[in-house]
Write a protein that holds these residues in place. Sequence first.
Motif, PDB file in Angstrom:
ATOM      1  N   ILE A 180      65.566  43.344  48.725  1.00 16.68           N
ATOM      2  CA  ILE A 180      64.345  42.623  49.079  1.00 16.68           C
ATOM      3  C   ILE A 180      63.276  43.649  49.432  1.00 16.68           C
ATOM      4  O   ILE A 180      63.489  44.504  50.296  1.00 16.68           O
ATOM      5  N   TYR A 181      62.150  43.543  48.750  1.00 16.62           N
ATOM      6  CA  TYR A 181      61.035  44.457  48.999  1.00 16.62           C
ATOM      7  C   TYR A 181      59.821  43.635  49.398  1.00 16.62           C
ATOM      8  O   TYR A 181      59.413  42.712  48.679  1.00 16.62           O
ATOM      9  N   VAL A 182      59.244  43.961  50.546  1.00  9.25           N
ATOM     10  CA  VAL A 182      58.055  43.269  51.045  1.00  9.25           C
ATOM     11  C   VAL A 182      56.857  44.212  50.917  1.00  9.25           C
ATOM     12  O   VAL A 182      56.931  45.362  51.347  1.00  9.25           O
ATOM     13  N   TYR A 183      55.789  43.743  50.309  1.00  9.47           N
ATOM     14  CA  TYR A 183      54.584  44.567  50.214  1.00  9.47           C
ATOM     15  C   TYR A 183      53.357  43.734  50.559  1.00  9.47           C
ATOM     16  O   TYR A 183      53.392  42.503  50.571  1.00  9.47           O
ATOM     17  N   ARG A 184      52.284  44.444  50.860  1.00  7.68           N
ATOM     18  CA  ARG A 184      51.041  43.804  51.284  1.00  7.68           C
ATOM     19  C   ARG A 184      50.014  43.880  50.165  1.00  7.68           C
ATOM     20  O   ARG A 184      49.725  44.951  49.644  1.00  7.68           O
ATOM     21  N   GLU A 185      49.470  42.749  49.813  1.00  4.78           N
ATOM     22  CA  GLU A 185      48.399  42.697  48.810  1.00  4.78           C
ATOM     23  C   GLU A 185      47.601  41.419  49.037  1.00  4.78           C
ATOM     24  O   GLU A 185      48.113  40.317  48.831  1.00  4.78           O
ATOM     25  N   ALA A 186      46.375  41.581  49.481  1.00  5.85           N
ATOM     26  CA  ALA A 186      45.534  40.411  49.713  1.00  5.85           C
ATOM     27  C   ALA A 186      45.246  39.716  48.387  1.00  5.85           C
ATOM     28  O   ALA A 186      44.920  40.365  47.389  1.00  5.85           O
ATOM     29  N   GLN A 187      45.363  38.401  48.365  1.00  5.55           N
ATOM     30  CA  GLN A 187      45.024  37.644  47.163  1.00  5.55           C
ATOM     31  C   GLN A 187      43.499  37.601  47.030  1.00  5.55           C
ATOM     32  O   GLN A 187      42.788  37.335  48.005  1.00  5.55           O
ATOM     33  N   LYS A 188      43.020  37.845  45.823  1.00  3.41           N
ATOM     34  CA  LYS A 188      41.580  37.974  45.612  1.00  3.41           C
ATOM     35  C   LYS A 188      41.135  37.209  44.374  1.00  3.41           C
ATOM     36  O   LYS A 188      41.929  36.922  43.483  1.00  3.41           O
ATOM     37  N   PHE A 189      39.851  36.890  44.348  1.00  2.00           N
ATOM     38  CA  PHE A 189      39.221  36.354  43.141  1.00  2.00           C
ATOM     39  C   PHE A 189      37.865  37.021  42.973  1.00  2.00           C
ATOM     40  O   PHE A 189      37.321  37.601  43.915  1.00  2.00           O
ATOM     41  N   LEU A 190      37.324  36.960  41.776  1.00  2.00           N
ATOM     42  CA  LEU A 190      36.022  37.543  41.454  1.00  2.00           C
ATOM     43  C   LEU A 190      35.036  36.433  41.150  1.00  2.00           C
ATOM     44  O   LEU A 190      35.405  35.404  40.568  1.00  2.00           O
ATOM     45  N   ALA A 191      33.785  36.646  41.531  1.00  6.07           N
ATOM     46  CA  ALA A 191      32.723  35.680  41.243  1.00  6.07           C
ATOM     47  C   ALA A 191      31.546  36.400  40.605  1.00  6.07           C
ATOM     48  O   ALA A 191      31.111  37.447  41.098  1.00  6.07           O
ATOM     49  N   PHE A 192      31.040  35.846  39.496  1.00  6.50           N
ATOM     50  CA  PHE A 192      29.911  36.434  38.774  1.00  6.50           C
ATOM     51  C   PHE A 192      28.907  35.342  38.429  1.00  6.50           C
ATOM     52  O   PHE A 192      29.184  34.151  38.549  1.00  6.50           O
ATOM     53  N   GLY A 193      27.772  35.757  37.951  1.00  7.81           N
ATOM     54  CA  GLY A 193      26.777  34.826  37.455  1.00  7.81           C
ATOM     55  C   GLY A 193      25.876  34.305  38.552  1.00  7.81           C
ATOM     56  O   GLY A 193      25.504  35.027  39.479  1.00  7.81           O
ATOM     57  N   ALA A 194      25.552  33.026  38.463  1.00 10.39           N
ATOM     58  CA  ALA A 194      24.572  32.416  39.365  1.00 10.39           C
ATOM     59  C   ALA A 194      25.229  31.865  40.621  1.00 10.39           C
ATOM     60  O   ALA A 194      24.823  30.821  41.139  1.00 10.39           O
TER      61      ALA A 194
END
Length: 403
Positions: A247-261
């Motif tokens: 079992i391997y636990v790692y940290r990575e924030a979930q992200k999304f990108l926003a573009f345009g208007a």
Amino acid sequence: MIDLKSLAVAAVLASLLGACSTLPSSGPTAASLRDDDASTDAVPFALVNLNQTTVDVLGRYEPKGLAGAFTDRRPSANIKFGIGDVVTVTIFEAAAGGLFIPNEAGVRPGNFVTLPEQAIDSDGNISVPFAGSIPAAGKTNVEVQRTIVDRIKNRAIEPQVIVALGQQRTGLVTVLGEVNNPVRFPAPASGAGDKITDAITRAGGIKAQGYESWVVLERGGKRATVPFENLIAQPVNNIYLQPNDRIYVYREAQKFLAFGAAGQQGEFNFDAWRITLANAVAKAGGLLDSQADPGSVFLYRRESRDVARRLGIDVTKFTGDQIPVIYSTDLRDPSGFFVASKMQMRNGDVIFVANAQSVQVTKFLQILNLALSTTNGAVSTGNNALILRYNIRNLSSASPIGL
């Protein structure tokens, strides 16, 4: 006389009209995304209308987590010995004077003898007096006991054997990564029922917030990854441990990108295990009232071929296991907000809000106005130059010194 201003204006109009597609923009236009031929150039994609049916399909066939990758949900089986494990063997006889128990009653306190601990050798065997080499690797203690009894039953007096695991050096469970105390421990015996979260608890728990922690389970050369909170919110994914699990636990924030208007452009954290499309648009500052086309909000994502097929996409046009999909939603329709509030975002999703058509018209008029202003200045400068040349010529002809 040639009208320089008219010629210049005509030239500017011709150049601008021929270059409308090069007007400044933050991304593709809504029309280009909806063009059937738009996906045939670089990366082919499928355009899917985001409605309640689409959301229902995605809800039923979203990634299944650990339960989908590892379908055996039973507790671990009886522990089997491995090479290097240390075992103890105790042999009982029904009466003294047998193979192991002497006739003198006072010599030994009971009718049994315990052999010294021994490690299972590289051939997978242990050694028992009068029984020889006993296969042990890959076998349970009960199987080893039966083999020993069969070997000595004709020489000992009604023998019984107990084989116990002294030190377990194989079949260990390993927990490492973003936990407080990385640990290796023996896999629980059958019926103990330790699960993934139990193993993480043995390791002192996770260091980061649950919504930015991910859990990788490796078993038998196969891997699966889920958000930590998935183990809590969906207990079906909190499966039982098996020997040799890693079992391997790692940290990575979930992200999304926003573009345009959108109100803000850039990269944004979920700051939660799950957020919806409506949450994401709000995090990005909503839509720019003076620029956005609320009927043209797009979500970019890759879906599995199975999900794409269930969405009605012709997957024969695509190669690979992941299909690029663009979901289109109309927030001018009041019901569009309800659908957006049910559409679950995924890590790495991209939101693009197209400009309204009027914005492109405004840009064109602004550039045209600037060009005409420049043209008027150029024509005025040209006229002034002609007048200056005319005056110089008249002065030269009238000058006594021959200017």
